[in-house]
Design a protein around this motif. Structure first.
Motif, PDB file in Angstrom:
ATOM      1  N   LEU A  96      22.474  61.705  16.163  1.00 51.40           N
ATOM      2  CA  LEU A  96      22.893  60.373  15.739  1.00 51.40           C
ATOM      3  C   LEU A  96      24.378  60.373  15.383  1.00 51.40           C
ATOM      4  O   LEU A  96      25.115  59.451  15.755  1.00 51.40           O
ATOM      5  CB  LEU A  96      22.071  59.907  14.535  1.00 51.40           C
ATOM      6  CG  LEU A  96      20.761  59.195  14.843  1.00 51.40           C
ATOM      7  CD1 LEU A  96      19.782  60.067  15.597  1.00 51.40           C
ATOM      8  CD2 LEU A  96      20.125  58.680  13.576  1.00 51.40           C
ATOM      9  N   GLN A  97      24.810  61.407  14.679  1.00 49.78           N
ATOM     10  CA  GLN A  97      26.210  61.493  14.272  1.00 49.78           C
ATOM     11  C   GLN A  97      27.114  61.569  15.503  1.00 49.78           C
ATOM     12  O   GLN A  97      28.134  60.875  15.575  1.00 49.78           O
ATOM     13  CB  GLN A  97      26.424  62.709  13.370  1.00 49.78           C
ATOM     14  CG  GLN A  97      27.825  62.771  12.814  1.00 49.78           C
ATOM     15  CD  GLN A  97      27.920  63.545  11.525  1.00 49.78           C
ATOM     16  OE1 GLN A  97      26.918  63.804  10.873  1.00 49.78           O
ATOM     17  NE2 GLN A  97      29.110  63.915  11.145  1.00 49.78           N
ATOM     18  N   GLN A  98      26.739  62.375  16.476  1.00 54.73           N
ATOM     19  CA  GLN A  98      27.540  62.501  17.692  1.00 54.73           C
ATOM     20  C   GLN A  98      27.648  61.156  18.416  1.00 54.73           C
ATOM     21  O   GLN A  98      28.725  60.753  18.855  1.00 54.73           O
ATOM     22  CB  GLN A  98      26.945  63.556  18.616  1.00 54.73           C
ATOM     23  CG  GLN A  98      27.740  63.757  19.881  1.00 54.73           C
ATOM     24  CD  GLN A  98      27.138  64.832  20.775  1.00 54.73           C
ATOM     25  OE1 GLN A  98      26.028  65.298  20.565  1.00 54.73           O
ATOM     26  NE2 GLN A  98      27.885  65.226  21.790  1.00 54.73           N
ATOM     27  N   ARG A  99      26.532  60.443  18.539  1.00 56.62           N
ATOM     28  CA  ARG A  99      26.545  59.154  19.233  1.00 56.62           C
ATOM     29  C   ARG A  99      27.419  58.142  18.498  1.00 56.62           C
ATOM     30  O   ARG A  99      28.221  57.440  19.107  1.00 56.62           O
ATOM     31  CB  ARG A  99      25.120  58.629  19.339  1.00 56.62           C
ATOM     32  CG  ARG A  99      25.013  57.224  19.927  1.00 56.62           C
ATOM     33  CD  ARG A  99      25.473  57.132  21.385  1.00 56.62           C
ATOM     34  NE  ARG A  99      24.754  58.076  22.214  1.00 56.62           N
ATOM     35  CZ  ARG A  99      23.500  57.911  22.652  1.00 56.62           C
ATOM     36  NH1 ARG A  99      22.846  56.806  22.374  1.00 56.62           N
ATOM     37  NH2 ARG A  99      22.925  58.835  23.378  1.00 56.62           N
ATOM     38  N   LEU A 100      27.264  58.043  17.191  1.00 55.56           N
ATOM     39  CA  LEU A 100      28.057  57.089  16.417  1.00 55.56           C
ATOM     40  C   LEU A 100      29.543  57.430  16.498  1.00 55.56           C
ATOM     41  O   LEU A 100      30.386  56.533  16.558  1.00 55.56           O
ATOM     42  CB  LEU A 100      27.574  57.036  14.970  1.00 55.56           C
ATOM     43  CG  LEU A 100      26.201  56.393  14.780  1.00 55.56           C
ATOM     44  CD1 LEU A 100      25.681  56.648  13.371  1.00 55.56           C
ATOM     45  CD2 LEU A 100      26.243  54.907  15.088  1.00 55.56           C
ATOM     46  N   GLN A 101      29.858  58.727  16.501  1.00 57.90           N
ATOM     47  CA  GLN A 101      31.246  59.166  16.619  1.00 57.90           C
ATOM     48  C   GLN A 101      31.817  58.702  17.953  1.00 57.90           C
ATOM     49  O   GLN A 101      32.922  58.172  18.012  1.00 57.90           O
ATOM     50  CB  GLN A 101      31.318  60.696  16.502  1.00 57.90           C
ATOM     51  CG  GLN A 101      32.715  61.228  16.298  1.00 57.90           C
ATOM     52  CD  GLN A 101      33.264  60.932  14.929  1.00 57.90           C
ATOM     53  OE1 GLN A 101      32.587  61.072  13.927  1.00 57.90           O
ATOM     54  NE2 GLN A 101      34.503  60.487  14.877  1.00 57.90           N
ATOM     55  N   GLN A 102      31.054  58.870  19.026  1.00 56.22           N
ATOM     56  CA  GLN A 102      31.503  58.488  20.362  1.00 56.22           C
ATOM     57  C   GLN A 102      31.684  56.978  20.486  1.00 56.22           C
ATOM     58  O   GLN A 102      32.683  56.503  21.025  1.00 56.22           O
ATOM     59  CB  GLN A 102      30.490  58.937  21.421  1.00 56.22           C
ATOM     60  CG  GLN A 102      30.415  60.416  21.629  1.00 56.22           C
ATOM     61  CD  GLN A 102      29.238  60.804  22.526  1.00 56.22           C
ATOM     62  OE1 GLN A 102      28.298  60.039  22.713  1.00 56.22           O
ATOM     63  NE2 GLN A 102      29.290  62.009  23.061  1.00 56.22           N
ATOM     64  N   VAL A 103      30.698  56.229  20.015  1.00 62.93           N
ATOM     65  CA  VAL A 103      30.672  54.783  20.261  1.00 62.93           C
ATOM     66  C   VAL A 103      31.569  54.005  19.296  1.00 62.93           C
ATOM     67  O   VAL A 103      32.299  53.110  19.715  1.00 62.93           O
ATOM     68  CB  VAL A 103      29.220  54.251  20.193  1.00 62.93           C
ATOM     69  CG1 VAL A 103      29.180  52.738  20.321  1.00 62.93           C
ATOM     70  CG2 VAL A 103      28.372  54.904  21.279  1.00 62.93           C
ATOM     71  N   LEU A 104      31.517  54.337  18.011  1.00 58.26           N
ATOM     72  CA  LEU A 104      32.232  53.537  17.010  1.00 58.26           C
ATOM     73  C   LEU A 104      33.509  54.194  16.481  1.00 58.26           C
ATOM     74  O   LEU A 104      34.270  53.556  15.762  1.00 58.26           O
ATOM     75  CB  LEU A 104      31.291  53.191  15.848  1.00 58.26           C
ATOM     76  CG  LEU A 104      30.089  52.338  16.247  1.00 58.26           C
ATOM     77  CD1 LEU A 104      29.146  52.153  15.065  1.00 58.26           C
ATOM     78  CD2 LEU A 104      30.547  50.987  16.787  1.00 58.26           C
ATOM     79  N   GLN A 105      33.741  55.446  16.810  1.00 56.30           N
ATOM     80  CA  GLN A 105      34.934  56.176  16.391  1.00 56.30           C
ATOM     81  C   GLN A 105      35.269  55.930  14.915  1.00 56.30           C
ATOM     82  O   GLN A 105      36.349  55.421  14.578  1.00 56.30           O
ATOM     83  CB  GLN A 105      36.108  55.821  17.297  1.00 56.30           C
ATOM     84  CG  GLN A 105      35.833  56.132  18.748  1.00 56.30           C
ATOM     85  CD  GLN A 105      36.946  55.721  19.679  1.00 56.30           C
ATOM     86  OE1 GLN A 105      37.886  55.022  19.300  1.00 56.30           O
ATOM     87  NE2 GLN A 105      36.842  56.145  20.916  1.00 56.30           N
ATOM     88  N   PRO A 106      34.341  56.282  14.033  1.00 53.52           N
ATOM     89  CA  PRO A 106      34.540  55.987  12.617  1.00 53.52           C
ATOM     90  C   PRO A 106      35.605  56.846  11.949  1.00 53.52           C
ATOM     91  O   PRO A 106      35.892  57.959  12.398  1.00 53.52           O
ATOM     92  CB  PRO A 106      33.161  56.295  12.017  1.00 53.52           C
ATOM     93  CG  PRO A 106      32.585  57.322  12.922  1.00 53.52           C
ATOM     94  CD  PRO A 106      33.085  56.967  14.295  1.00 53.52           C
ATOM     95  N   ASN A 107      36.151  56.305  10.858  1.00 53.96           N
ATOM     96  CA  ASN A 107      37.073  57.048  10.007  1.00 53.96           C
ATOM     97  C   ASN A 107      36.284  58.038   9.161  1.00 53.96           C
ATOM     98  O   ASN A 107      36.759  59.134   8.870  1.00 53.96           O
ATOM     99  CB  ASN A 107      37.836  56.106   9.066  1.00 53.96           C
ATOM    100  CG  ASN A 107      38.612  55.056   9.814  1.00 53.96           C
ATOM    101  OD1 ASN A 107      38.041  54.262  10.553  1.00 53.96           O
ATOM    102  ND2 ASN A 107      39.917  55.053   9.644  1.00 53.96           N
TER     103      ASN A 107
END
Length: 92
Positions: A10-21
């Motif tokens: 989940l963390q990898q996907r969110l990092q890829q899609v939303l590029q969070p701070n």
């Protein structure tokens, strides 16, 4: 039976899609043993997401949550049952 998702996936996907701070994904499935949606393994069904992303600027809380759900839809299809989402914008 489909393989339950992991916090790392989940963390990898969110990092890829939303590029969070900032991003934190916690698997809280063990706290929901015996509840609806629990798979009996103690992992992979109930997650907490704490995310800060520029993609959320100007969006309502509902719209922010929708972005997270949309990014994780295939994991929901795999058995992710519940998401507790804390979605924030970066501080100016």
């Amino acid at each position: 039976m489909k393989q339950a998702p992991t916090a790392a996936q989940l963390q990898q996907r969110l990092q890829q899609v939303l590029q969070p701070n900032q991003l934190e994904v916690l698997d809280e499935s063990h706290q929901h043993h015996g509840h609806a949606g629990a798979n009996g393994t103690g992992f992979g069904t109930h997650f907490r997401v704490r995310i800060t992303a520029g993609a959320f600027v100007g969006k309502s809380a509902v719209a922010r949550h929708r972005l997270v759900y949309d990014a994780l839809q295939d994991f929901i299809d795999q058995g992710l049952h519940a998401l507790a989402i804390e979605a924030r914008t970066p501080q100016a």
